[in-house]
Enzyme design. Structure first.
Site, PDB file in Angstrom:
ATOM      1  N   ASP A  11       0.832  -1.204   0.000  1.00 34.24           N
ATOM      2  CA  ASP A  11       0.000   0.000   0.000  1.00 34.24           C
ATOM      3  C   ASP A  11       0.865   1.252   0.000  1.00 34.24           C
ATOM      4  O   ASP A  11       0.563   2.237  -0.677  1.00 34.24           O
ATOM      5  CB  ASP A  11      -0.910   0.016   1.240  1.00 34.24           C
ATOM      6  CG  ASP A  11      -2.056  -0.973   1.129  1.00 34.24           C
ATOM      7  OD1 ASP A  11      -2.167  -1.624   0.070  1.00 34.24           O
ATOM      8  OD2 ASP A  11      -2.827  -1.101   2.098  1.00 34.24           O
ATOM      9  N   GLU A  65       3.927   1.662  -1.158  1.00 38.38           N
ATOM     10  CA  GLU A  65       4.546   1.863  -2.476  1.00 38.38           C
ATOM     11  C   GLU A  65       3.527   2.408  -3.471  1.00 38.38           C
ATOM     12  O   GLU A  65       3.837   3.292  -4.277  1.00 38.38           O
ATOM     13  CB  GLU A  65       5.136   0.545  -2.983  1.00 38.38           C
ATOM     14  CG  GLU A  65       6.366   0.092  -2.208  1.00 38.38           C
ATOM     15  CD  GLU A  65       6.779  -1.325  -2.539  1.00 38.38           C
ATOM     16  OE1 GLU A  65       7.976  -1.623  -2.456  1.00 38.38           O
ATOM     17  OE2 GLU A  65       5.898  -2.138  -2.882  1.00 38.38           O
ATOM     18  N   LEU A  86     -10.119   7.333  -0.339  1.00 34.28           N
ATOM     19  CA  LEU A  86      -9.874   8.287   0.743  1.00 34.28           C
ATOM     20  C   LEU A  86      -8.417   8.722   0.750  1.00 34.28           C
ATOM     21  O   LEU A  86      -7.525   7.957   0.390  1.00 34.28           O
ATOM     22  CB  LEU A  86     -10.207   7.653   2.102  1.00 34.28           C
ATOM     23  CG  LEU A  86     -11.655   7.248   2.352  1.00 34.28           C
ATOM     24  CD1 LEU A  86     -11.779   6.612   3.731  1.00 34.28           C
ATOM     25  CD2 LEU A  86     -12.583   8.445   2.234  1.00 34.28           C
ATOM     26  N   LYS A 102     -11.052   0.637   9.510  1.00 34.40           N
ATOM     27  CA  LYS A 102     -11.064   0.506   8.051  1.00 34.40           C
ATOM     28  C   LYS A 102     -10.965  -0.982   7.722  1.00 34.40           C
ATOM     29  O   LYS A 102      -9.897  -1.577   7.810  1.00 34.40           O
ATOM     30  CB  LYS A 102      -9.904   1.279   7.428  1.00 34.40           C
ATOM     31  CG  LYS A 102      -9.889   1.259   5.906  1.00 34.40           C
ATOM     32  CD  LYS A 102      -8.744   2.112   5.364  1.00 34.40           C
ATOM     33  CE  LYS A 102      -8.736   2.113   3.847  1.00 34.40           C
ATOM     34  NZ  LYS A 102      -8.426   0.771   3.286  1.00 34.40           N
TER      35      LYS A 102
END
Length: 734
Positions: free
Chosen positions: A42, A44, A92, A127
């Site tokens: 995530d 990267e 988001l 999340k």
């Protein structure tokens, strides 16, 4: 090579970089959202998007129509009807530190600074790491469900969503709007994931990587009964289109969802300050390992819906929400051995076999070591990693699931290194065929490649198997039912050695049946040995019949006339990905022409002066084509394949006498009557050139709602600007 700082980029460098980033990020979006198979962390991925946005902010006139900042996720996969979201499903913004959260809160307070007495509240909730879904209810009845897709268009998975017990077929209670789209996350618990893995292993079926990918794959099944068997869960946390707000605030709205029959997170709270938000973040982080399902952060939102509307959106994200990501979970284990795997292009890939350890709810037993230098403690630029400490068999190492997906070694506990541990000797010969394994020298830089490659090519069984797997893979010929397990079975039985052999399997049905039966018999013996139970009434191999073979043979026959770009990609030529294969198909139109040019180029003294100048084809690709078409061993393989397969010519019908022929056109904003790819294809058929940015050479800008910097620049340059309806009238498509 280190990336050049954004402030140092020239305009031409920035344009090239934006093109590269658009293609790279689109590929990662597809692998994550459509294929459920991410290949980078995530962090990267977020770094790629941040660099793209920074370049766009410095060069607003270069923003591409296919820019990652204009989209969310990936286009919906084939096989499901498409659903256009009435309200886009957006991503988001990310926060990684407490300071990032403070910045988020301060931006909100500055925005509303004119309302001195305004009391801003926030919500905080976990999340969930699953698959986003949107559920449309009309008069309280569930009528349609869809995936997020690319944010604008998703996949219709209504039948599969109906099998999830957490999703009510009819809303409970009262007070719900006439129409509302409930949004939330479909996920799989750790317990269900481990149970599924055990059932699959007992049946000799596939292995599953992690709960997130498994949940996503389960939700995309064409047979809803498969989805039903996976016991998926759903948390509701937001809404899209609605005829009326559920309540005045985010928190009260989500509580209403519970009244209507949905499961909601019990960890959702209201907060008034940064301190309260961060405290809830750390509380959820502490409870993370005991929740029984994957979460990867905490989401903060402005609570008051009126303030959400006033603060609005920017570049595909709401300003009023942010996802505070967790650092990757870590665990300690030992390296038991290091194996070498050989890929389809001959790359020797080292893999560390670990003592099994649980990280983030998933048992990790293997981790890639990438290449020879990585094992020694250096990256591809020669810079130290892990403080320059090498990895040895017997070492105690700290691992983490980067992005909670990909396991990696982050450090070596040198104090625990055994006295007899010795540096790992990377093999200089292929472990499969014994051919020399070399590190190529880059002619331009004079540097060694970081990877060793087997020089055996077609005589190397490992490369042959990987090439066959690639040939039938999703982006290539996509032969249903011919996955890695069947490829391995047929190869080991001597039934297939090259791709051409796949298309003669029907003629050898008895041998195919025998190979499958022997594999399943061996799997059954292994299960028997593991369980201690003895089977009864075992049929002989010769007595077995596999009705699925007819379906497999039909799937193979359906791929005898593939699209040219798919066929080129399927050949597995080094450096030829899906995008480059499409460029080659469009340039040469037929496989025969590509072969002719490839051979002529390979035979030339200076190939780069012979190969046609093609936008998107550089020296690296030309060299790869020369290596492939200049290798006589490939001639026989390709000739036999083309006896079985006839790739379709790539045809582009261009109208030279249209009103827009020869003109350079740019599309910007939202197109409402066609997709951007449809508009681009239409313009090209009419003889126009479609560009991604506005310049003095632009003849026409087609601007839809939401047009921004391109429209402004076009006005300054005096470029003709029309809307979508005028465009359709001009080309006779209204």
């Amino acid at each position: 090579m280190a990336e050049k700082p954004v402030d140092s980029l020239s305009e031409s460098e920035a344009e090239a970089e934006l093109k590269r980033l658009a293609e790279e990020i689109a590929g990662h979006d597809r692998r994550y959202h459509a294929e459920d198979a991410p290949t980078i962390t995530d962090a990267e991925y977020d770094a790629l998007r941040r660099r793209n946005l920074a370049i766009e902010e410095r060069f607003p006139g270069l923003v591409r129509e296919d820019s990652p900042s204009r989209r969310v996720g990936a286009p919906p996969a084939e096989g499901f009807a498409k659903v256009r979201h009435a309200v886009p499903m957006l991503s988001l913004a990310k926060a990684y530190t407490d300071e990032d959260v403070t910045d988020f809160i301060e931006r909100g307070r500055r925005f509303f600074d004119r309302d001195k007495d305004l009391d801003i509240a926030f919500t905080a909730e976990p999340k969930i790491d699953g698959l986003s879904a949107s559920l449309r209810y009309e008069n309280g009845v569930f009528v349609q469900g869809a995936t997020r897709g690319d944010g604008a268009v998703g996949e219709d998975i209504t039948a599969n969503l109906r099998t999830i017990a957490d999703i009510p077929a009819k809303l409970k209670g009262s007070g719900w709007p006439d129409v509302i789209e409930i949004r939330g996350e479909v996920y799989m618990t750790y317990a269900e994931f481990e149970a599924l893995k055990a059932r699959s292993a007992a049946a000799g079926g596939q292995d599953y990587v992690n709960p997130r990918n498994t949940a996503a794959g389960s939700l995309r099944q064409k047979d809803a009964s498969v989805t039903a068997s996976r016991n998926l869960k759903f948390f509701a946390y937001a809404w899209g289109f609605t005829t009326a707000d559920p309540a005045p605030t985010q928190y009260e709205s989500v509580q209403k969802f519970a009244d209507w029959g949905f499961k909601i997170s019990p960890l959702m709270v209201r907060a008034k300050s940064v301190e309260e938000l961060v405290a809830q973040y750390h509380l959820i982080e502490e409870q993370r390992s005991s929740l029984g399902y994957d979460i990867d952060g905490v989401v903060y939102k402005v609570d008051q819906l009126e303030l959400q509307r006033r603060w609005g959106f920017v570049t595909g994200e709401p300003r009023w929400a942010v996802a505070h990501k967790f650092p990757a979970e870590q665990a300690m284990t030992t390296v038991q051995k290091i194996d070498i795997q050989v890929g389809r292009t001959g790359t020797l890939a080292p893999v560390a076999r670990l003592a099994p350890v649980t990280v983030g709810g998933v048992v990790v037993e293997n981790v890639t070591l990438h290449n020879e230098d990585y094992i020694k403690g250096f990256d591809s630029n020669g810079l130290p990693i892990r403080d320059g400490i090498d990895v040895r068999i017997g070492d105690t190492v700290v691992i983490q699931r980067a992005g909670d997906v990909i396991p990696q070694i982050v450090s070596v506990v040198i104090d625990k290194r055994p006295a007899d541990a010795v540096p790992y000797e990377f093999p200089h010969t292929c472990p499969v065929c014994g051919s020399p394994a070399t590190r190529e020298i880059n002619e331009k830089t004079g540097k060694e490649d970081s990877r060793r490659r087997c020089t055996g090519e077609l005589i190397c069984a490992a490369q042959a198997v990987e090439r066959l797997r690639h040939f039938v893979s999703r982006g290539a010929l996509d032969i249903e039912g011919l996955g890695a397990e069947n490829i391995d079975t047929f190869f080991n039985a001597g039934l297939i050695k090259t791709a051409a052999d796949i298309f003669t399997l029907r003629d050898r049905r008895p041998a195919v049946t025998k190979a499958l039966a022997e594999r399943r018999e061996e799997q059954a013996r292994q299960r028997e040995a593991a369980s201690g139970k003895t089977r009864k009434n075992v049929r002989s191999v010769e007595d077995r019949n596999y009705e699925g073979l007819d379906k497999l043979f039909a799937a193979i026959d359906s791929r005898r006339e593939p699209e040219l770009d798919r066929f080129i990609f399927a050949l597995g030529i080094r450096h030829i990905g899906e995008t480059t294969a499409a460029v080659l198909a469009k340039t040469f139109s037929t496989i025969e022409e590509l072969i002719r040019v490839g051979k002529e180029t390979a035979a030339a003294e200076d190939p780069h002066t012979v190969f046609p100048s093609v936008n998107g084809i550089g020296d690296t690709v030309i060299d790869a084509l020369c290596d492939f078409f200049g290798n006589e061993r490939n001639d026989d393989v390709l000739d036999k394949l083309l006896e079985q397969v006839k790739p379709k010519p790539y045809i582009v019908t261009v109208s030279a006498d249209s009103e827009v022929a020869g003109k350079t056109i740019v599309f910007t904003g939202t197109l409402e009557k066609m997709t951007r790819s449809e508009a681009k294809a239409m313009a090209e058929r009419l003889g126009a050139k479609v560009a991604g940015s506005v310049s003095a050479k632009t003849d026409l800008l087609v601007a839809g709602p939401g047009a921004g910097s391109k429209l402004k620049l076009a006005s300054e340059l005096g470029v003709e600007v029309i809307d979508e309806d005028t465009w359709l009238q001009r080309v006779g498509k209204a």
